[in-house]
Structures are given as structure tokens and as C-alpha cells.
Design an enzyme around this catalytic site. Structure first.
Site, PDB file in Angstrom:
ATOM      1  CD  GLU A 128      29.435  43.744  39.215  1.00 54.83           C
ATOM      2  OE1 GLU A 128      29.128  44.876  38.800  1.00 54.83           O
ATOM      3  OE2 GLU A 128      29.803  42.818  38.476  1.00 54.83           O
ATOM      4  CD  GLU A 150      24.539  44.224  37.467  1.00 56.34           C
ATOM      5  OE1 GLU A 150      23.848  43.381  38.093  1.00 56.34           O
ATOM      6  OE2 GLU A 150      25.519  44.795  37.969  1.00 56.34           O
TER       7      GLU A 150
END
Ligand code: NAD
Length: 734
Positions: A128, A150
Site C-alpha cells: 500500500e 488482508e
């Protein structure tokens, strides 16, 4: 301790190097976050710096967030944990947004180019952060995994990954990456548009710097920061977007059955975010992320599927003070379905394997099974032809016991017959040095009894694999009464070598996993006798988050195997055997030659290709469906408690020594509703008091099999939880 280093070269390019001390992989914690924040400020504020490269001092870029950060953020906020989480998440957004805007003014001018240079794996927040950079360079490292996994631990990319990726590519392309956590090697990542350039490893930094040097204002503006930005694939109210979001919503519900909050929350964040400017979208993402983190399912999944699973893999229950017992040469006896699988997963990691069967022909058959698996891997481009040749070269097929000489571990997987097992144990041990360890893969026979055939029962152990071996990651290690610590350490080291997850249990009928799953199947089958609609049985199981309903599972396992287990258990238990309608139904199916998937007829019908076509109509005529059907919640409770109570009893009786193993084993071994974190986490989630009420109710209606275990009642009375009383923290404190 500093996790990030900073230097400036002669061209004025600042390099921020992530290199967490004493760790093989970078992970982001709160201190690291503050350091990164300060270094980005330093680079942007220094007029001598023309641009920045963010890279890693290790072979990989980063493994993601230190998941303890989540609980820390919540704890730090005292009695308002949601606020603590939201503020903490917004802090990540502030930093990544600062990287992304890089000092630009409102007209998108005057920013400094920032490139990410990834030498290897970049996962979770480790991807990210690069997504916030202006250009991503990846080294051509085929071992690298890039992506956002995730969702696999019950959360979603909540540091801008969700919002950025859904603006970078259309929903259809983003879905496997976001919704399924699919990872890519650098070449594939480039093809998908996850990274911009793949370069030779030794040119990584220079390529990134060259780009920084030449980048113009226009090169560093993200499309979503340009006026008139349109969502790729269309925003929700665009005709194409409308179709996508309606489809995605249905698809997610179909896949998650509504029991995984993260996937739905992620889609909501994307959908709502797509209708507003970027800075509002990330606020929305942060709200949904907070919502997911506050859901007990996410912490249960993180604990079981990440924290506890990793701890077990790293040897949390390995006996102390025993030297490394890694396997050098493995003997596998029995080259059938299980033996071939065990040989395959061992050869795959470079262990030399002797695969022995009754005769050369049978042994060769096992070798051919392995070759088949390898060919499949090559065809699907999972491995190269060279790798396949190398793997098979580690396996030698034989019928000659002398070839077992030099093996330091044997795993026996011959027929499930104590006499045959005893014979092969003796014959093998005659060839082995005294320090070798002997393991059996039996699924039903007591280890303590089988160990009697061994010359040294302290070096005899159960290593129980699940089928298909190459896909099932759980391995149940079973200690017989006399099994010693070296055998346990050896088994654990072997399981670590083959990259699977171990649990260690004591010897008892069906060990742990099968003990819990059999009552689930039986509970489902006996419902037929009560007139419950068969489709309801399996569909309710799926609504609970079970991957397979009991009737389908019975078909997969095969009715003849169920019959065999049933008869053996009846013989072993004698009068104590709890006969039920399920026994009669299994027997009837067996007598009618409805063996399940293996002969294309069972509780389900199958077409000639083996595809399930629906519930077998005959079921409803054999066991008529009652006019009044039970409440769904009651069916759920029965199917869940049938498994969970066995888990509790296993712990109560000392078969399980650690509840973490009970939870990890349940999800990995038989797919017990993963959203719950496992049976013990689930009981903690609903509370012991409520669990007792359910059991008391079920006992009154359906009988003693639902009797509340004393331990559960104790917890209810004292207001405690399993993890509060028996979890790793409580253990450490004791
Ligand atoms: P299988 O019938 O496919 O294979 C057994 C192999 O053992 C055959 O190749 C057979 O030729 C060989 N064998 C028999 N007698 C032998 C002897 N005297 N010497 C050498 N080889 C001999 O059976 P399987 O499904 O692979 O099961 C093997 C073991 O694994 C059993 O103990 C079973 O309980 C256990 N197990 C099976 C499963 C499963 O799902 N099938 C799961 C876990 C454990």
C-alpha cells in the site's frame, strides 16, 4: 532502534531504506510509521532533495503490518477503541497521501517524484505504501510475491490499498487481488498493472533513480487527482459500473454467505468511495476498516489464522532443549494415495525420499502419481519443467527394505491394518539406525498400540496427514503414551520443513480433527431420519460458513469408508457405542451401493463426469420430508455444537493441550467456519453462558450428546473465556 535509513546522493535523490533490525522481513509498527513520516517530511522539506526512492535493505520489501498494531491502537484509545482505530488509520492515510501529493500545489505543480523500488515480496501495507508512490519498480525476482492478502485473515487493505487499487484498475481486474487476496510474482504484477516496471535486481535502485531524475510534474500526478477523473470500468451510476457493482455484491454474498464482514465492508468502501473525491473516499475506507476491525470475527481470524498459526509453525509447542532434527532422508512406506502425497510434498522441498511398497510395480505406481502432480504443476505454470525433473529426482521407488538404510525418519502409510503395520514396522526398523524416528499416518488406529511393534516406542509417533496431502496444510502429530520428546521435535521439524502447519495432540480415538468432524457428518445424516429436508441440512451448514455440508462431505469421504469406521468403532466400543439413526442410514446407503462421489451416486446424484447434479431424489422417498421443518438457527446450533463440543471435550480430556491448536486445527483440518476463528474462539465470541444455554436446550430436545461439558459450564459460572483462562497470555503468566 531505527527501521528506516536515509541518505542523499550527489544528484540530490534521497533514498529511504526500510531495514528493520534483527528481522528477516520488514513489518510496519507504530514506531516505524512515525520514522517514515518524519523522513518523508525531511525529504520534501529539504530544498536540496529533488526526489525520493523508497526501498528496502533486505531481500524483500515488506511483509505487511505488524498486526499487533491494530490491538495497540485500540488499547491506546482506552474506552473508545473505535475512535483509536479510526484515528490510527487516518494517520496512515495522512502519511501515504503526503507521499502521493509529494508537496504538489493545488494545480498539481511543484511536487517531488517518489518511486518505490521493491527488491522482493511486498505485501499488505508493504504494497500500500508503494501504491501511494508515483512509480513502482520491482526487481525480476521470481520468488517475490506482490499483493494485498488482508482478506485472508478477515480484514481488508485499509491503508488506502482498497481505494487506490479500485481507482487504478477496473473492478473486475481488481476483484481477485482485493477480494481473494491473490498474489503475483513481479512479471504477473506488471501484466496486471500492479507495478510499473520490472528490472534486473542489480539495476533496481539505478532504474528508480533514473526515473526520479527525469520525471516531470505530469508524471507524478495520480489520475484521481486530475479534474474530470473517471473510475475505470465506470462509477456505480454509470451503466457499466452499475452492472459491475450489482454483480459484485451478489458474488460476494454468494461466496461469503454473509458471514465474513470484511469482503462486504470492502465492497461498501469501494462503492461509496467511487462516488466521492479521493480524500473523502479514504475517509470512507477508514470508517469501513474500523467497522471491520471492531467486529470480533476479524480479531478471531487474525489470532487464529495469523498469530497462532505462525506461532505453531515456528515451534510454539516444540519440546525445549532439543537440537534441530531436520530430516535428511525420508522413508515413506506404502505408495498409495497418502504415501505418494507425502513423498511428493517432501521431495518438493528437497528431501531425499525412498518410496517403498509391496513390489516394484506398486512403488512405481506411487512414483507415477507424483509425476502426475508435477505434470499438472508444469501445465498450470506453477513450476518449470526443470524444477519438476529436479523434484522427481529426489524420489526413488523401491520394494527393497535395504534401501531404507540411512533414513532418519520413516512415515508409514500402508493399509489400515494393525498386523500389516506391525510387520512393516519391524522390517523397516531392521534397516534403520537406532536414532531414527518411526511415524505412522494412521487415521484411526491408536498410536500407543501400534507402537508396541516398534523396538523403541519412545521413538514412535503419529504424523497424520489429510487428503489430498499436497493441498491440505494441517498435519496432526499424535503422541502415544510412551512417545518421547525427540520424536515430537523430529515430527515438528519435518512439518516445518515441508511448510505445513502442525498441531500436537495426545492419543485418543480419532485424535482431534476426525473426532470433531465425524459427529458433524452424523448429525447431518440423522436429520434425514427426522424428516429434515436434505437440501436444508447442507445449505444451513454453508450458511454457517462450513465449506461443505455434512451430506456432501459423507459423499466425498465415501460411504464405504464411513461404514468401515463405523464398524471398527462399534467393535472397539462394544456396548458403549452410541447407535443412532445415522448408522442405519449409512448402512442402507452402503447396501444400496451408493458409495458417494467414488461411484457417482450417494446422497447426491452425479453426472458421468463426476459433477454433482443435485440431491438424490431417492433420499426423500426413503426418508420422507416432514411437513414442518425446524428453525434454521436450531439446525445451525446442532451442526456447530456437534463439532465444538468434541473440541471442548478433547481439551478437557487432555487430547488437546493448547486451545490454539484446537482452533488452528479446526480451520485448517476440516474448514470449521473460518470467520469464527475456530471452536474455542467461537465459544468466546458468543460467551460461555450463551453456549451453555444452547447446549441445555439441545440436550433437552435431542439427547445427551449435547450435554454441556463441565469445563464450559465452569467458564459460564465464573464469567471467564477460553482464551482468558487458557490462552497463551494466561499460560505465560502461570
Ligand atoms: P492406499 O490403499 O491408497 O495405499 C496403501 C498402500 O500401501 C498401497 O499402495 C499398498 O500397496 C501399500 N501396502 C500395503 N501393504 C503393504 C506392505 N506390506 N508393504 C508395503 N506396502 C504395502 O491407502 P491410503 O489411503 O494411502 O492410506 C494409507 C494410510 O494412510 C492408512 O493408514 C490410512 O488410514 C491413512 N490415512 C488415509 C487418509 C485418506 O484420506 N485416505 C487420510 C489420512 C490417513
Amino acid at each position: 532502534m531505527t527501521d528506516f535509513h536515509y541518505d542523499i546522493d550527489a544528484d540530490g535523490i534521497a533514498t529511504i531504506t526500510w531495514d528493520v533490525p534483527d528481522k528477516s522481513m520488514n513489518v510496519l509498527n507504530l514506531e516505524g510509521t512515525a520514522e517514515l513520516d518524519a523522513l518523508v517530511d525531511k525529504a520534501l522539506g529539504d530544498e536540496n532533495v529533488v526526489g525520493v526512492v523508497i526501498t528496502s535493505g533486505k531481500a524483500d520489501f515488506a511483509g505487511g503490518m505488524d498486526l499487533n498494531v491494530i490491538s495497540k491502537m485500540a488499547e491506546m484509545a482506552g474506552d473508545d477503541p473505535a475512535r483509536g482505530l479510526f484515528d490510527g488509520i487516518m494517520n496512515f492515510h495522512r502519511i501515504t497521501r503526503k507521499i502521493e501529493r509529494a508537496g504538489m500545489d493545488a494545480k498539481n505543480k511543484g511536487g517531488k517524484p517518489i518511486a518505490a523500488a521493491l527488491p522482493g515480496t511486498a505485501l499488505g501495507i508493504g504494497f500500500e505504501i508503494p501504491l501511494a508512490c508515483h512509480r513502482i519498480f520491482a526487481a525480476d525476482n521470481p520468488k517475490a510475491k506482490i499483493g494485498l492478502p488482508e482478506i485472508l485473515v478477515g480484514i481488508f487493505p485499509g491503508a488506502g490499498g482498497t481505494t487506490r487499487l479500485s481507482r487504478k484498475m477496473d473492478m473486475m481486474s481488481a476483484a481477485p487481488i482485493l477480494m481473494e487476496g491473490k498474489l503475483s510474482d513481479p512479471t504477473k504484477a506488471k501484466r496486471l498493472g500492479l507495478v510499473d516496471e520490472v528490472v534486473p535486481a542489480d539495476e533496481l535502485l539505478s532504474a528508480a533513480k533514473a526515473w526520479v531524475k527525469s520525471a516531470t510534474d505530469a508524471d507524478i500526478v495520480k489520475p484521481w487527482d486530475v479534474k474530470g477523473f473517471k473510475m475505470p470500468g465506470g462509477a456505480p451510476y454509470h451503466p457499466a459500473g452499475f452492472m459491475t457493482y450489482v454483480g459484485a455484491s451478489a458474488m460476494i454474498h454468494g461466496k461469503t454467505k454473509g458471514v465474513y464482514p470484511a469482503a462486504k465492508a470492502m465492497l461498501s468502501a469501494i462503492y461509496e468511495g467511487a462516488q466521492v473525491p479521493f480524500d473523502t473516499a479514504i475517509r470512507i475506507e477508514a470508517r469501513w476498516f474500523t467497522n471491520v476491525l471492531m467486529n470480533p470475527s476479524s480479531s478471531a481470524m487474525i489470532n487464529t489464522l495469523f498469530t497462532h498459526k505462525t506461532a505453531l509453525e515456528k515451534g510454539a509447542v516444540r519440546p525445549a532443549g532439543i537440537k534441530d532434527m531436520k530430516v535428511r532422508k525420508l522413508g515413506v512406506m506404502g505408495a498409495g494415495m497418502m504415501g505418494a502425497g507425502i513423498a511428493f510434498v517432501s521431495a518438493r522441498v528437497g528431501i531425499e525420499v525412498v518410496l517403498l511398497d509391496r513390489d516394484q510395480e506398486a512403488a512405481n505406481k506411487g512414483l507415477a502419481t507424483i509425476q502426475g502432480l508435477l505434470d499438472q504443476g508444469v501445465k498450470r505454470k506453477k513450476i518449470t519443467p526443470e524444477k519438476s525433473t529436479e523434484i522427481i529426482s529426489h524420489v526413488s521407488a523401491t520394494a527393497d527394505y535395504a534401501d531404507l538404510q540411512g533414513c532418519d525418519l520413516i512415515v508409514e502409510a500402508v493399509f489400515e491394518d494393525p498386523a500389516i503395520k506391525a510387520t512393516v514396522t519391524k522390517a523397516a526398523e531392521a534397516q534403520l539406525s537406532e536414532d531414527a524416528i518411526f511415524a505412522t499416518n494412521t487415521s484411526t488406529l491408536p498410536i500407543t498400540e501400534l507402537a508396541k511393534a516398534s523396538r523403541d516406542d519412545s521413538r514412535y509417533i503419529g504424523i497424520h496427514f489429510f487428503s489430498p496431502v499436497h493441498l491440505m496444510n494441517l498435519v496432526e502429530i499424535i503422541k502415544g503414551e510412551k512417545t518421547g520428546d525427540e520424536a515430537v521435535a523430529k515430527a515438528l521439524d519435518f512439518v516445518r520443513q515441508i511448510k505445513k502447519t502442525p498441531i500436537v495432540v495426545n492419543d485418543a480415538r480419532f485424535f482431534y480433527a476426525n473426532r470433531c468432524i465425524l459427529p458433524y457428518v452424523n448429525e447431518g445424516i440423522r436429520m434425514l431420519d427426522e424428516g429434515v429436508e436434505p437440501a436444508m441440512v447442507d445449505n444451513v451448514a454453508k450458511l454457517m460458513g462450513m465449506p461443505v455440508g455434512p451430506l456432501q462431505l459423507a459423499d466425498e469421504v465415501s460411504i464405504d469408508l464411513s461404514m468401515k469406521i463405523m464398524k471398527a468403532t462399534q467393535n472397539a466400543m462394544g456396548d458403549a457405542y452410541p447407535y443412532s439413526a445415522a448408522d442405519d442410514i449409512v448402512e442402507k446407503m452402503f447396501n444400496d451401493d451408493r458409495m458417494g462421489r467414488k461411484n457417482n451416486k450417494g446422497f447426491y446424484d452425479y453426472d458421468e463426469k463426476g459433477k454433482r447434479t443435485g440431491i438424490w431424489e431417492g433420499l426423500r422417498s426413503q426418508w420422507p420430508v416432514a411437513d414442518e421443518q425446524p428453525d434454521i438457527t436450531e439446525v445451525k446450533h446442532r451442526l456447530a455444537m456437534a463439532q465444538v463440543l468434541e473440541a471442548v471435550r478433547s481439551f478437557e480430556e487432555g487430547v488437546l493441550e493448547d486451545i490454539r491448536e484446537g482452533d488452528v486445527g479446526a480451520i485448517l483440518g476440516w474448514g470449521f467456519q473460518p470467520w469464527s476463528g475456530g471452536p474455542f474462539s467461537w465459544l468466546d465470541m458468543i460467551g460461555a453462558e450463551h453456549a451453555v444455554a444452547i447446549c441445555d436446550d439441545l440436550t433437552a430436545k435431542f439427547g445427551e450428546r449435547f450435554t454441556t461439558p463441565a469445563l464450559l459450564r465452569e467458564l459460564a459460572d465464573s464469567g471467564e473465556t477460553f482464551y482468558g483462562k487458557f490462552g497463551p497470555k494466561a499460560k505465560d503468566a502461570a
